[in-house]
Design an enzyme around this catalytic site. Structure first.
Site, short mmCIF file in Angstrom:
data_model
loop_
_atom_site.label_atom_id
_atom_site.label_comp_id
_atom_site.label_asym_id
_atom_site.label_seq_id
_atom_site.Cartn_x
_atom_site.Cartn_y
_atom_site.Cartn_z
N HIS A 54 10.99 -34.13 28.58
CA HIS A 54 12.12 -33.56 27.83
C HIS A 54 12.01 -33.96 26.38
O HIS A 54 11.18 -34.79 26.02
CB HIS A 54 13.46 -33.97 28.46
CG HIS A 54 13.78 -35.43 28.38
ND1 HIS A 54 13.07 -36.40 29.05
CD2 HIS A 54 14.75 -36.09 27.69
CE1 HIS A 54 13.60 -37.59 28.80
NE2 HIS A 54 14.62 -37.43 27.96
N HIS A 56 13.72 -35.67 24.06
CA HIS A 56 14.24 -36.85 23.35
C HIS A 56 13.11 -37.61 22.67
O HIS A 56 12.00 -37.72 23.20
CB HIS A 56 15.01 -37.76 24.31
CG HIS A 56 16.35 -37.19 24.71
ND1 HIS A 56 17.07 -37.63 25.78
CD2 HIS A 56 17.09 -36.20 24.14
CE1 HIS A 56 18.20 -36.94 25.87
NE2 HIS A 56 18.23 -36.06 24.89
N ASP A 58 12.40 -40.70 22.22
CA ASP A 58 11.73 -41.84 22.86
C ASP A 58 10.71 -41.37 23.90
O ASP A 58 10.02 -42.19 24.52
CB ASP A 58 12.75 -42.82 23.48
CG ASP A 58 13.59 -42.21 24.58
OD1 ASP A 58 14.09 -41.08 24.41
OD2 ASP A 58 13.76 -42.87 25.63
N HIS A 59 10.57 -40.04 24.08
CA HIS A 59 9.57 -39.47 24.99
C HIS A 59 8.53 -38.62 24.25
O HIS A 59 7.51 -38.26 24.84
CB HIS A 59 10.26 -38.63 26.07
CG HIS A 59 11.25 -39.43 26.88
ND1 HIS A 59 11.03 -39.78 28.18
CD2 HIS A 59 12.44 -39.98 26.54
CE1 HIS A 59 12.05 -40.51 28.61
NE2 HIS A 59 12.92 -40.65 27.63
N HIS A 113 20.11 -34.12 32.64
CA HIS A 113 20.04 -35.06 31.51
C HIS A 113 19.87 -34.23 30.23
O HIS A 113 20.59 -34.42 29.25
CB HIS A 113 18.86 -36.00 31.73
CG HIS A 113 18.58 -36.94 30.59
ND1 HIS A 113 19.43 -37.96 30.25
CD2 HIS A 113 17.55 -37.00 29.70
CE1 HIS A 113 18.92 -38.62 29.20
NE2 HIS A 113 17.78 -38.05 28.86
N ASP A 130 13.87 -39.03 32.61
CA ASP A 130 15.21 -39.64 32.58
C ASP A 130 16.16 -38.95 33.55
O ASP A 130 17.38 -38.96 33.36
CB ASP A 130 15.82 -39.56 31.16
CG ASP A 130 15.14 -40.49 30.17
OD1 ASP A 130 14.25 -41.26 30.59
OD2 ASP A 130 15.50 -40.43 28.98
N HIS A 168 12.24 -45.50 32.16
CA HIS A 168 12.91 -46.67 31.60
C HIS A 168 13.03 -47.79 32.62
O HIS A 168 13.17 -47.52 33.82
CB HIS A 168 14.32 -46.33 31.12
CG HIS A 168 14.37 -45.45 29.91
ND1 HIS A 168 14.36 -45.95 28.63
CD2 HIS A 168 14.42 -44.11 29.79
CE1 HIS A 168 14.42 -44.95 27.77
NE2 HIS A 168 14.45 -43.80 28.44
FE FE Z 1 14.66 -41.79 27.51
ZN ZN Z 2 16.18 -38.95 27.48
#
Ligand code: FE
Ligand code: ZN
Length: 258
Positions: A54, A56, A58-59, A113, A130, A168
């Protein structure tokens, strides 16, 4: 196939996949390029593909730099949300053969999410980003509670020995909430001790198996009488069906626990 975790930021895992004597590997959700570049160099491996669950940061934050270093690496990702770094948007049921891996990869759409979140299934392994966490699940951002509830139910229907690789290390905090919901669930109490031991040795608690999640993760237990009763107590009204129980659990955790 071998799967290695590369820890990133506070609590992210970037997963790298390779065959034992392969020359190329595949990376899932590289939020940061540095640990990936360092590992590839150390292992003397090239990069053939990047799988994005996805959009975001942090990915996806490391995708551009990895692409600059490995221009032939193909960047796969969602089609139902805008992720500018994605070159090959994927839909439910798509099948990928990835250079360097002898297992084929199946795409599942698991929105909730985010609106277009994907999971990647390779044999008995699922990279679920996530969507589902060990002992918990992602928050609802650009998707809906109904979508996330339905996506978790689809994951719950996979074989019990499926290995779940989430993105995570949230397990201990998640199990704390699981015990708010089911204080007397022996499986959760046992799991908490086992996972605390892994963390004290510095080991990841991920992957887990679907069977363990079904026994301990409240978000997969929305048909259990004890879970329904706890969610109803928090909501202060009767709840009907998976989606309503799920929504109450998610709101309970967001508002009172996190
Ligand atoms: Fe994340
Ligand atoms: Zn995420």
């Amino acid at each position: 196939m071998r799967i290695h975790p590369l820890p990133a930021f506070e609590d992210n895992y970037i997963w790298v996949l390779r065959q034992p004597r392969g020359r190329h590997c595949v990376v899932v959700d590289p939020g940061d390029e540095d640990p990936v570049l360092a590992w590839l160099e150390e292992q003397e491996l090239g990069l053939s593909a990047i799988l994005v669950t996805h959009g975001h940061g942090d990915h996806t934050g490391g995708v551009r730099a990895l692409k600059a270093r490995w221009p032939d690496a193909v960047v796969y990702g969602p089609s139902r949300e805008r992720v500018p770094v994605v070159e090959q948007p994927l839909e439910e049921g798509a099948s990928l053969s990835l250079e360097g891996l002898d297992v084929s990869c199946r795409v599942m759409e698991v929105p909730g999410h985010t609106a277009g979140h994907l999971a990647y299934r390779l044999g008995d392994v699922l990279f679920c980003g996530d969507t589902l966490f060990a002992g918990g699940c992602g928050r609802v951002f650009s998707g809906t509670h109904e979508q996330l509830s339905d996506s978790l139910r689809r994951i719950a229907a996979l074989p019990g020995d499926t290995l779940l690789y989430c993105a995570h290390e949230y397990t201990l905090a998640n199990l704390g909430f699981a015990l708010w919901v089911e204080p007397d669930n022996e499986a959760i109490l046992r799991r908490k001790l086992a996972e605390e031991e892994k963390r004290s040795r510095g080991e990841p608690t991920v992957p887990s198996t679907l069977a363990l999640e079904l026994a301990t993760n409240p978000f997969l237990r929305t048909a259990e009488p004890a879970v329904i009763a706890a969610a109803e107590r928090w909501a202060g009204r009767p709840l009907n069906g998976h989606r309503e129980v799920f929504r109450a659990l998610r709101n309970w955790k967001d508002q009172d626990y996190d």
